[in-house]
Design a protein around this motif. Structure first.
Motif, short mmCIF file in Angstrom:
data_model
loop_
_atom_site.label_atom_id
_atom_site.label_comp_id
_atom_site.label_asym_id
_atom_site.label_seq_id
_atom_site.Cartn_x
_atom_site.Cartn_y
_atom_site.Cartn_z
N ALA A 129 11.41 5.24 -4.29
CA ALA A 129 10.96 4.74 -2.99
C ALA A 129 9.76 3.80 -3.15
O ALA A 129 9.69 2.75 -2.50
CB ALA A 129 10.61 5.91 -2.08
N GLY A 130 8.82 4.18 -4.01
CA GLY A 130 7.67 3.31 -4.25
C GLY A 130 8.07 1.98 -4.87
O GLY A 130 7.57 0.93 -4.49
N GLY A 131 9.00 2.03 -5.85
CA GLY A 131 9.47 0.79 -6.46
C GLY A 131 10.19 -0.10 -5.47
O GLY A 131 10.02 -1.33 -5.48
N LEU A 160 0.83 -1.20 0.00
CA LEU A 160 0.00 0.00 0.00
C LEU A 160 0.86 1.26 0.00
O LEU A 160 0.60 2.21 -0.75
CB LEU A 160 -0.92 -0.01 1.21
CG LEU A 160 -1.83 1.20 1.39
CD1 LEU A 160 -2.75 1.37 0.20
CD2 LEU A 160 -2.63 1.09 2.68
N LEU A 161 1.91 1.26 0.82
CA LEU A 161 2.82 2.41 0.85
C LEU A 161 3.50 2.62 -0.50
O LEU A 161 3.63 3.75 -0.98
CB LEU A 161 3.86 2.21 1.95
CG LEU A 161 4.92 3.31 2.10
CD1 LEU A 161 4.27 4.63 2.48
CD2 LEU A 161 5.95 2.91 3.14
N GLY A 162 3.93 1.52 -1.12
CA GLY A 162 4.58 1.64 -2.42
C GLY A 162 3.65 2.19 -3.49
O GLY A 162 4.06 3.01 -4.31
N CYS A 163 2.40 1.76 -3.48
CA CYS A 163 1.44 2.28 -4.46
C CYS A 163 1.21 3.78 -4.27
O CYS A 163 1.13 4.54 -5.24
CB CYS A 163 0.12 1.53 -4.34
SG CYS A 163 0.19 -0.19 -4.92
N LEU A 164 1.11 4.23 -3.02
CA LEU A 164 0.88 5.64 -2.76
C LEU A 164 2.08 6.49 -3.18
O LEU A 164 1.93 7.55 -3.81
CB LEU A 164 0.56 5.86 -1.28
CG LEU A 164 -0.75 5.24 -0.77
CD1 LEU A 164 -0.89 5.47 0.73
CD2 LEU A 164 -1.94 5.82 -1.51
#
Length: 224
Positions: A121-123, A92-96
């Motif tokens: 960071a998301g990747g 969820l954090l990566g998607c945001l």
């Protein structure tokens, strides 16, 4: 401005990330990690998950019961609970983070450096989430294979087999890892070819001498 391949990579990465995250959440909570068919009573099918055990009868009735104690679970199920919850949070954090770094997102459009860091960071978060999904699913599957082929257990004892959540978890982990790789690769700067150098032109001759007088051609100038 990002190239077309970067936009496609970001779109594909986000699509894989969303699908992988949803699949990982479903894998975490469904009681389909292991299946058990009783030879003495073929009308019942036992299904085990990380949180509960369910009995499905032929009539379609399903009766579920939560695990009695967390400490009473086998080590692979205890650690799988923690890793799958970690995977869901990181996914969820990566998607945001990745969504904020996509091309065309208004809030950070004037900060390309920040968008690049958000995508990285998301990747990274999605890649770790993929590993956190693949590890527990593979561990449970490995122990299931060992128990199934254990020669010390009598043949009359029923054996647990792979459940549907095992295969769904493998797909979820691969999708999350692939999405993280795509989003990280999309941050590479596009090589732009420099504009062609204009051809050098000969400077025009001087207008004339001081006083407006033009020089007369000499005999050397007339020789071809």
């Amino acid at each position: 401005m990002a190239g077309s391949w970067q936009v496609k990579a970001q779109a594909g990465g986000m699509l894989l990330a969303l699908f992988g995250w949803v699949s990982s959440c479903v894998t975490t909570f469904v009681p389909l990690w292991k299946n058990l068919n009783l030879e003495l009573n073929e009308l019942e099918v036992w299904n085990m998950g990380l949180w509960q055990v369910c009995i499905t009868q032929e009539e379609g009735a399903v009766e579920c019961q939560a695990h009695a104690s967390f400490l009473a679970l086998p080590p692979e199920l205890r650690i799988s609970r923690l890793l799958m919850c970690l995977s869901n949070g990181l996914g969820l954090l990566g998607c945001l983070l990745a969504a904020l770094g996509l091309e065309g997102w208004r809030p950070c459009e004037d900060k390309p450096g920040l968008k690049r860091r958000l995508l990285l960071a998301g990747g990274a978060a999605l890649g770790i989430a993929g590993m956190a999904t693949l590890a527990p699913v593979s561990w449970v599957a490995y122990n299931t294979v060992l128990d199934y082929w254990d020669d010390t257990v009598p043949d009359i004892v029923p054996r647990w087999e792979f459940g549907e959540a095992t295969f769904l978890g493998w797909f979820a982990g691969v999708f999350l890892a692939a999405s993280g790789l795509l989003l990280a690769c999309s941050t590479r700067p596009t090589r732009t070819t420099p504009p062609p150098v204009p051809a050098c032109h000969q400077l025009p001759a001087t207008g004339g001498l001081a006083g407006g007088q033009h020089p007369h051609p000499t005999n050397a100038d007339l020789v071809i």
